[in-house]
Structure formats: C-alpha cells, structure tokens
Write a protein that holds these residues in place. Structure first.
Motif, PDB file in Angstrom:
ATOM      1  N   GLY A 332       0.624  -1.054  -0.059  1.00  0.00           N
ATOM      2  CA  GLY A 332       0.055  -0.030  -0.159  1.00  0.00           C
ATOM      3  C   GLY A 332       0.704   1.380  -0.136  1.00  0.00           C
ATOM      4  O   GLY A 332       0.565   2.514  -0.153  1.00  0.00           O
ATOM      5  N   GLY A 333       1.523   1.032   0.227  1.00  0.00           N
ATOM      6  CA  GLY A 333       3.182   2.032  -0.312  1.00  0.00           C
ATOM      7  C   GLY A 333       3.071   2.934   1.116  1.00  0.00           C
ATOM      8  O   GLY A 333       3.751   4.486   1.289  1.00  0.00           O
ATOM      9  N   ARG A 334       3.237   2.372   2.333  1.00  0.00           N
ATOM     10  CA  ARG A 334       3.335   3.409   3.135  1.00  0.00           C
ATOM     11  C   ARG A 334       4.715   2.959   3.906  1.00  0.00           C
ATOM     12  O   ARG A 334       5.204   2.086   3.760  1.00  0.00           O
ATOM     13  N   GLN A 335       4.781   4.007   4.077  1.00  0.00           N
ATOM     14  CA  GLN A 335       6.770   4.293   4.515  1.00  0.00           C
ATOM     15  C   GLN A 335       7.031   3.921   6.330  1.00  0.00           C
ATOM     16  O   GLN A 335       6.095   4.777   7.100  1.00  0.00           O
ATOM     17  N   ALA A 336       7.680   3.805   6.564  1.00  0.00           N
ATOM     18  CA  ALA A 336       8.408   4.006   8.339  1.00  0.00           C
ATOM     19  C   ALA A 336       9.965   3.825   7.868  1.00  0.00           C
ATOM     20  O   ALA A 336      10.790   3.546   6.520  1.00  0.00           O
ATOM     21  N   THR A 337      10.455   4.916   8.398  1.00  0.00           N
ATOM     22  CA  THR A 337      12.098   5.101   8.987  1.00  0.00           C
ATOM     23  C   THR A 337      12.668   4.163   9.938  1.00  0.00           C
ATOM     24  O   THR A 337      11.971   4.514  11.115  1.00  0.00           O
ATOM     25  N   ALA A 338      13.858   3.938   9.812  1.00  0.00           N
ATOM     26  CA  ALA A 338      14.454   3.578  11.097  1.00  0.00           C
ATOM     27  C   ALA A 338      16.074   3.346  11.106  1.00  0.00           C
ATOM     28  O   ALA A 338      16.337   4.259   9.504  1.00  0.00           O
ATOM     29  N   THR A 339      16.634   3.361  12.081  1.00  0.00           N
ATOM     30  CA  THR A 339      17.924   4.163  12.023  1.00  0.00           C
ATOM     31  C   THR A 339      18.768   3.192  12.199  1.00  0.00           C
ATOM     32  O   THR A 339      19.114   1.793  13.176  1.00  0.00           O
ATOM     33  N   VAL A 340      20.355   2.362  10.987  1.00  0.00           N
ATOM     34  CA  VAL A 340      20.536   0.815  11.410  1.00  0.00           C
ATOM     35  C   VAL A 340      22.331   1.727  11.380  1.00  0.00           C
ATOM     36  O   VAL A 340      22.198   2.520  10.140  1.00  0.00           O
ATOM     37  N   VAL A 341      22.998   0.940  12.076  1.00  0.00           N
ATOM     38  CA  VAL A 341      24.292   1.444  12.045  1.00  0.00           C
ATOM     39  C   VAL A 341      24.876   0.413  11.728  1.00  0.00           C
ATOM     40  O   VAL A 341      24.721  -1.200  11.774  1.00  0.00           O
ATOM     41  N   PRO A 342      24.912   0.183   9.939  1.00  0.00           N
ATOM     42  CA  PRO A 342      25.631  -1.273   9.550  1.00  0.00           C
ATOM     43  C   PRO A 342      27.692  -1.058  10.721  1.00  0.00           C
ATOM     44  O   PRO A 342      28.440  -0.582  11.209  1.00  0.00           O
ATOM     45  N   GLU A 343      27.870  -2.554   9.979  1.00  0.00           N
ATOM     46  CA  GLU A 343      28.949  -3.525  10.933  1.00  0.00           C
ATOM     47  C   GLU A 343      29.963  -3.787   9.678  1.00  0.00           C
ATOM     48  O   GLU A 343      29.824  -3.559   8.654  1.00  0.00           O
ATOM     49  N   ASN A 344      31.484  -3.838  11.080  1.00  0.00           N
ATOM     50  CA  ASN A 344      32.396  -4.360   9.666  1.00  0.00           C
ATOM     51  C   ASN A 344      31.833  -5.909   8.963  1.00  0.00           C
ATOM     52  O   ASN A 344      31.484  -6.769   9.634  1.00  0.00           O
ATOM     53  N   GLY A 345      31.689  -5.785   7.168  1.00  0.00           N
ATOM     54  CA  GLY A 345      30.912  -6.755   6.701  1.00  0.00           C
ATOM     55  C   GLY A 345      31.888  -7.196   5.925  1.00  0.00           C
ATOM     56  O   GLY A 345      33.034  -6.355   5.159  1.00  0.00           O
ATOM     57  N   PRO A 346      31.732  -9.033   4.633  1.00  0.00           N
ATOM     58  CA  PRO A 346      32.212  -8.234   3.608  1.00  0.00           C
ATOM     59  C   PRO A 346      32.443  -7.557   3.283  1.00  0.00           C
ATOM     60  O   PRO A 346      31.649  -6.685   2.460  1.00  0.00           O
ATOM     61  N   VAL A 347      33.603  -7.543   2.095  1.00  0.00           N
ATOM     62  CA  VAL A 347      34.471  -6.758   0.794  1.00  0.00           C
ATOM     63  C   VAL A 347      32.667  -6.135  -0.080  1.00  0.00           C
ATOM     64  O   VAL A 347      32.429  -7.148  -1.004  1.00  0.00           O
ATOM     65  N   GLY A 348      32.455  -5.041  -0.083  1.00  0.00           N
ATOM     66  CA  GLY A 348      31.393  -4.327  -0.867  1.00  0.00           C
ATOM     67  C   GLY A 348      30.215  -4.783  -0.748  1.00  0.00           C
ATOM     68  O   GLY A 348      28.967  -4.853  -1.766  1.00  0.00           O
TER      69      GLY A 348
END
Length: 348
Positions: A332-348
C-alpha cells in the motif's frame, strides 16, 4: 552474445555475469600471433609480478579465484573489484617467490571494477613494469597471463592481438540485478578465461598495458576459423584509480577501507520503485531494527533509492559505524524509517 567477467566463483552470489553485449569489433582472419612476439620472453618478465588470489565468500559461503598484479615490493596488488567482491577473507600467493599471504582490501572502485590489496608481511616482491595504454593500437601483439581455472601455480599464458579499443560492456549481478557498465576497454583475441580476472595483459616488451577482466566464448570467422574474445581495463585508467586508493582518497566512486554491512540481500523492486529486501542475516544490523523481507528500501538518509544498483552505490559511500536512516515502504506504499548502524562485513 553472452560474456562473463573472468573470475572463477564457487557460487554466483556477489559476482558479475556479463551480457548481453554488443557484437565484437571485426577481426581479420589473417590476424594471428605476430611472428615477432616472443611469448616466452614476455612470460618470463611478467609472471613473477603476478599473484594468484583465493577468496572465501561471506554470507553464502563458497569461494572464488582470480589474479593480481604486484605494484610494489611491500605487497600492494592491483586486481578487479569483482575478484574480491563479497569476500570475507582474501589470500594471495606470489608467483615470484611462491609464498602465500593474507591480504586486506585497501579500497575499491566498483564502477570501474578496480581494487587494491595489501599483502600482510610482504617484502622484496617483484613489481610489474607498467606500460602506456594510450599508445596501444589495434593489431598490437599481446600476451594475457592469469590464474585461469583457479589452479594456482604458474600463470596460464594466452598470446594474441589487440582487436579493438574503446569498447563498452555491461556487467550484471545475476542474483540482485545490480549492474555496472565498463567503458573504454581493450578488446583482444587472446583466450582470457575464468580465473584470469585481475591478471596482466602485456605488450611485446613485457609491459602491462591492461588488466584482464572479461571473456567471451569466441565467435566464427566467415571461413569457419574460431577466434577468442576478451576485454581488459587500460592500465593508465587502472593505475590512476589504484593511486587514489593507495593515497586513501575516497570519491563518488572510490571506497576506502571496510565495507558497511547491513545484513540483508536485495533485488530490484521494479519500475524504479526501490530495492526489495529478499532476506536478512539473523542478528544483523537490519534485522535488529525490525526490517523484514518484502519491504522496499526507498531511501537512505533522505536520498532516494530506486534499485538494487542504487542501494549498492549509496552504501559504497558509507562505512561501519555510520548511523543511517533507512526508509522502507510496505504494501500500500506506507513508509517507515529506521536508524541502522552498519557493521564491518564482506567486501562490497
């Protein structure tokens, strides 16, 4: 015609398959290995400045193999980005001394398919002699060298000629649909194979004029003889990007240091709608904040995300520890926003 980037991968995830592509430039059937091309001499000069690369992939396991070109005695190595993309660990064996080294990815340029490695504890390596790709012309004799088949040991050698310059090809990830277009490539009739990616395309004097990158299945001359088709990134372009990476200078295309890992896989949402989440890594950054499969990622920090390719490009500008506001859309197109803190992971 279907072409493939010349990396040997145990799984398809995170590695590019190439095609469809424009028909290759015409090649004269009279073109064969030039009589004055001393393949043995070129091989003896170029081989010691190569490394065989083995990659253990991250999320989905498996492995990949490719090649690298030694840039410095202390272990700076030039290769293709697609050789190390998705890597959890990278190991390189120097052809010159036979020693194996753990390798770190200093940085990469996805859009130009270039990456630079640093071999841990390396010294006294033999650097490649770089030529001037601006002086290459169609008809020049060349030798392609690399870790064809991922067998390791001495490089597999394939002589041929330059058949065209300034070629453009498109590489797409079979899993995500993400794609990159590589331009200004050198086309050759040398037999570049899987595992050769990141290897040397050398001229008759043993100077590296290109980075082996893509291969084709060959095509027929009118009289029935078959020719090979391969592509290499001009060394002037590759070396300039490598210099930026070594200097630690990031840009709109150059990523320096560890990759930002969200812990999700995406595919194109279609019609420019966003990047569709297909799966999440249990306990990963995206899963921790409640993101779910079948949600569309439509923006990061307010910057629109219209496809899997766009999401990857945005993430290339970020690093582990950044706080990212990810906007998703559901049914239905309803939007939400979340704060994400990325970690160290695989290259690219």
């Amino acid at each position: 015609m279907v072409l493939v980037l010349a990396v040997l991968a145990g799984v398809a995830v995170g590695h590019y398959a190439q095609g469809p592509a424009p028909a290759p430039a015409p090649v004269s059937a009279a073109w064969s290995v030039p009589a004055n091309l001393d393949v043995g001499a070129v091989t003896a000069k170029v081989s010691p400045a190569l490394v065989n690369i083995e990659v253990q992939l991250g999320l989905d396991g498996g492995g990949a193999a490719g090649t690298g070109i030694v840039l410095s005695p202390d272990g700076l190595v030039l290769t293709n980005n697609h050789v190390v993309e998705g890597a959890a660990t990278v190991r390189a064996t120097d052809v010159g001394n036979g020693r194996a080294y753990d390798a770190a990815v200093l940085g990469y340029d996805r859009s130009h398919d270039i990456a630079v490695l640093k071999l841990d504890g390396a010294s006294g390596l033999i650097p490649a002699q770089l030529g001037d790709s601006a002086k290459v012309v169609a008809g020049d004799g060349v030798v392609a060298l690399g870790n064809a088949g991922g067998l390791g040991g001495k490089p597999i050698v394939s002589p041929g000629r330059v058949t065209a310059l300034g070629q453009t090809i498109t590489a797409s990830d079979e899993t995500t649909g993400a794609s990159e277009t590589l331009t200004d490539l050198i086309q050759v009739d040398a037999d570049i194979q899987s595992g050769d990616s990141g290897g040397s395309l050398a001229d008759a004097q043993g100077r590296v004029i290109g980075v082996d990158t893509a291969s084709g299945a060959g095509y027929q001359f009118d009289e029935g003889a078959r020719a090979h088709e391969g592509y290499a990134i001009p060394i002037n372009q590759a070396a300039a990007i490598a210099a930026e990476i070594v200097a630690g200078r990031s840009s709109s295309t150059v990523h320096i240091g560890p990759s930002a890992f969200l812990g999700l896989t995406v595919v194109d949402g279609g019609n420019g709608q966003g990047a569709l989440i297909k799966s999440l890594v249990a306990g990963g950054p995206a899963a921790k904040v409640g993101l779910k499969p079948d949600l569309l990622v439509v923006a990061i920090d307010g910057q629109p995300v219209q496809s899997a390719t766009a999401l990857i490009r945005v993430m290339d500008t970020h690093h582990p520890g950044d706080k990212l506001k990810i906007t998703v859309a559901g049914q239905g197109g309803r939007q939400a926003t979340a704060t994400v803190v990325p970690e160290n992971g695989p290259v690219g």
